[in-house]
Motif scaffolding. Structure first.
Motif, PDB file in Angstrom:
ATOM      1  N   VAL A   1       0.853  -1.186   0.000  1.00 29.15           N
ATOM      2  CA  VAL A   1       0.000   0.000   0.000  1.00 29.15           C
ATOM      3  C   VAL A   1       0.890   1.238   0.000  1.00 29.15           C
ATOM      4  CG1 VAL A   1      -1.722   1.319   1.299  1.00 29.15           C
ATOM      5  CG2 VAL A   1      -1.866  -1.180   1.215  1.00 29.15           C
TER       6      VAL A   1
ATOM      7  N   GLU B   1      -2.094   0.828  -4.740  1.00 31.18           N
ATOM      8  CA  GLU B   1      -1.647  -0.466  -4.222  1.00 31.18           C
ATOM      9  C   GLU B   1      -1.053  -1.319  -5.340  1.00 31.18           C
ATOM     10  OE1 GLU B   1      -4.695   1.491  -2.063  1.00 31.18           O
ATOM     11  OE2 GLU B   1      -5.051   0.434  -3.964  1.00 31.18           O
TER      12      GLU B   1
ATOM     13  N   THR C   1     -10.006  -5.689  -2.264  1.00 32.83           N
ATOM     14  CA  THR C   1      -9.973  -6.710  -1.212  1.00 32.83           C
ATOM     15  C   THR C   1     -10.068  -8.128  -1.762  1.00 32.83           C
ATOM     16  OG1 THR C   1     -12.367  -6.504  -0.890  1.00 32.83           O
ATOM     17  CG2 THR C   1     -10.946  -5.173   0.546  1.00 32.83           C
TER      18      THR C   1
ATOM     19  N   TRP D   1     -16.564  -2.940   3.815  1.00 33.87           N
ATOM     20  CA  TRP D   1     -15.128  -3.134   4.021  1.00 33.87           C
ATOM     21  C   TRP D   1     -14.342  -2.719   2.770  1.00 33.87           C
ATOM     22  CZ3 TRP D   1     -12.650  -8.443   2.903  1.00 33.87           C
ATOM     23  CH2 TRP D   1     -11.257  -8.377   3.067  1.00 33.87           C
ATOM     24  N   THR D   2     -14.780  -3.201   1.625  1.00 34.14           N
ATOM     25  CA  THR D   2     -14.068  -2.908   0.379  1.00 34.14           C
ATOM     26  C   THR D   2     -14.065  -1.414   0.086  1.00 34.14           C
ATOM     27  OG1 THR D   2     -14.625  -5.088  -0.515  1.00 34.14           O
ATOM     28  CG2 THR D   2     -13.990  -3.392  -2.088  1.00 34.14           C
TER      29      THR D   2
ATOM     30  N   MET E   1     -11.598   0.505   2.126  1.00 41.26           N
ATOM     31  CA  MET E   1     -10.192   0.300   1.764  1.00 41.26           C
ATOM     32  C   MET E   1      -9.758   1.162   0.582  1.00 41.26           C
ATOM     33  SD  MET E   1      -8.748  -1.754   3.951  1.00 41.26           S
ATOM     34  CE  MET E   1      -9.695  -0.709   5.071  1.00 41.26           C
ATOM     35  N   THR E   2     -10.701   1.706  -0.180  1.00 44.70           N
ATOM     36  CA  THR E   2     -10.319   2.572  -1.297  1.00 44.70           C
ATOM     37  C   THR E   2     -10.017   3.992  -0.843  1.00 44.70           C
ATOM     38  OG1 THR E   2     -12.603   3.222  -1.831  1.00 44.70           O
ATOM     39  CG2 THR E   2     -11.743   1.229  -2.895  1.00 44.70           C
TER      40      THR E   2
ATOM     41  N   LEU F   1      -6.647   4.851   4.961  1.00 44.68           N
ATOM     42  CA  LEU F   1      -6.846   3.840   5.993  1.00 44.68           C
ATOM     43  C   LEU F   1      -7.195   4.522   7.313  1.00 44.68           C
ATOM     44  CD1 LEU F   1      -3.868   1.392   5.301  1.00 44.68           C
ATOM     45  CD2 LEU F   1      -6.279   1.065   4.729  1.00 44.68           C
TER      46      LEU F   1
ATOM     47  N   VAL G   1      -7.120   1.205  12.024  1.00 43.42           N
ATOM     48  CA  VAL G   1      -6.657   0.122  11.155  1.00 43.42           C
ATOM     49  C   VAL G   1      -5.137   0.197  10.988  1.00 43.42           C
ATOM     50  CG1 VAL G   1      -6.764  -0.855   8.830  1.00 43.42           C
ATOM     51  CG2 VAL G   1      -8.861  -0.092   9.960  1.00 43.42           C
TER      52      VAL G   1
ATOM     53  N   LEU H   1     -13.229  -3.020  11.344  1.00 44.96           N
ATOM     54  CA  LEU H   1     -13.294  -1.646  10.865  1.00 44.96           C
ATOM     55  C   LEU H   1     -14.411  -0.846  11.528  1.00 44.96           C
ATOM     56  CD1 LEU H   1     -11.348  -2.703   8.616  1.00 44.96           C
ATOM     57  CD2 LEU H   1     -12.512  -1.103   7.098  1.00 44.96           C
TER      58      LEU H   1
END
Length: 369
Positions: A164, A170, A275, A323-324, A327-328, A331, A335, A366
């Motif tokens: 990351v 990423e 993810t 969740w996904t 993550m974009t 963070l 986390v 999360l």
């Protein structure tokens, strides 16, 4: 399903065309999906390189290597889909080679008791309504560049590598099996207009290979150091993909001309691949869809069946999606703290890696649910 229902599959490609076509995904099947495939006696993926670990780096700093509870596997979907189609055809499933459009649905609805829209990222064909609370984005959050390569020595212990680069994107490195044998999937998820958004103007396989090599040299020296200059190349001329996905979740059922249409896979639930949950979510939903139809086989297949199916998968879809989507973005601080703790605690590292096998654990970490 083929043993319980009379199934006809409509698709515009035959297995040989799929095998010779463009790659489709960065697929990693985690053990729950592999377990379902074994239960349904699908062609196994035992010849794929076993994925037992996930390496995680934050920028240039290697934080930890987490251990999956069971091995995962990645097989080029060109090979996997062709194998499955050939296996189903041997078992008597009917295939019709045709390209279906939304305009064809009324006619198809008059010929079948149920339609399942599994048209993938190009869909949906059916008018599935968008679920606004699970669809916060109107534009792609990443630009994706994927290539299957030869000539990359794997990380040790062999597994998936995630790097990351905050605010930039990423890099994922995945051992996989393709028609030509073992390959390394190199997958860039670039924040639009950022430093990794560097594939504009790429028109040829050689252009793509050169651009990927340049990015590795500039931004991912660990991977670049494992390249064999004499062997590094795309696995074949179709082994690369450039795309950008706007995540969207749709309610996966609708009526068309009096016939129920159910959605499964990316046609209804399209997530950013950050993810690695696309094929795993599709597998989960397909299993619940089969369960729903089996239990309701003696009742009318109407909207109540669609609602039943959606109720069975909605919690899982919500957890994966939230969740996904999280993550974009940047963070969350807690986390980052978990990641730093995992650098010094193997059990914490393993717990984070388990998120990919059990998305509900990621969602709970999360969002505290």
């Amino acid at each position: 399903m083929k043993n319980d229902f009379d199934v006809t599959i409509l698709h515009y490609e035959d297995p040989s065309e799929i095998r010779s076509g463009r790659i489709r995904s960065t697929q990693v099947h985690f053990h729950p999906a592999l377990d379902r495939e074994r239960r349904f006696r699908m062609p196994d993926q035992d010849d794929a390189p076993p994925i037992k670990t996930i390496h995680f780096s934050l920028g240039p700093q290697k934080l930890f290597i987490g251990r999956l509870t069971h091995a995962a596997a990645s097989v080029d979907q060109r090979l996997a889909f062709a194998r499955v189609m050939e296996d189903l055809e041997r078992q008597g499933v009917t295939f019709r080679k045709t390209r279906v459009t939304p305009d064809d649905l009324n006619e198809l609805a008059g010929s079948y008791e149920l339609l399942i829209d599994a048209s993938g990222k190009s869909g949906p064909l059916a008018p599935f309504p968008v679920e606004p609370e699970l669809t916060p984005f109107q534009t792609p959050q990443r630009k994706c560049a994927v290539g299957y390569f030869k000539g990359v020595a794997p990380v040790r212990p062999e597994g998936v590598s995630i790097t990351v680069v905050p605010g930039v994107g990423e890099m994922f490195e995945i051992p996989a099996l393709s028609e030509s044998g073992p390959v390394t999937v190199l997958f860039v998820e670039a924040v639009p207009e950022g430093a990794l958004d560097a594939f504009k103007g790429v028109k040829t396989p050689q252009d793509f290979q050169n651009r990927m090599e340049s990015i590795l040299k500039e931004s991912f020296p660990d991977i670049f150091g494992r390249l064999d200059p004499g062997q590094f190349s795309l696995a074949d001329e179709q082994a690369y993909l450039l795309t950008a996905i706007t995540p969207v979740v749709r309610r996966p059922y609708a009526m068309r001309n009096g016939t129920l249409v159910l959605g499964c896979g990316d046609s209804a639930i399209l997530a950013d691949p950050i993810t690695g949950q696309g094929c795993n979510t599709a597998s989960y939903c397909a299993d619940r869809l089969y369960e729903t139809l089996l239990e309701r086989r003696d009742s009318p297949w109407d909207e109540t069946v669609g609602a039943d199916y959606w109720n069975r998968v909605r919690t899982y879809v919500k957890e994966v999606t939230e969740w996904t989507n999280a993550m974009t973005g940047p963070l969350p601080g807690h986390v980052v703290n978990m990641l730093m703790q995992a650098a010094a605690d193997q059990s914490a590292a393993d717990k984070i890696v388990h998120w990919f096998e059990a998305p509900s654990t990621a969602h709970a970490a999360l969002f505290g649910t």
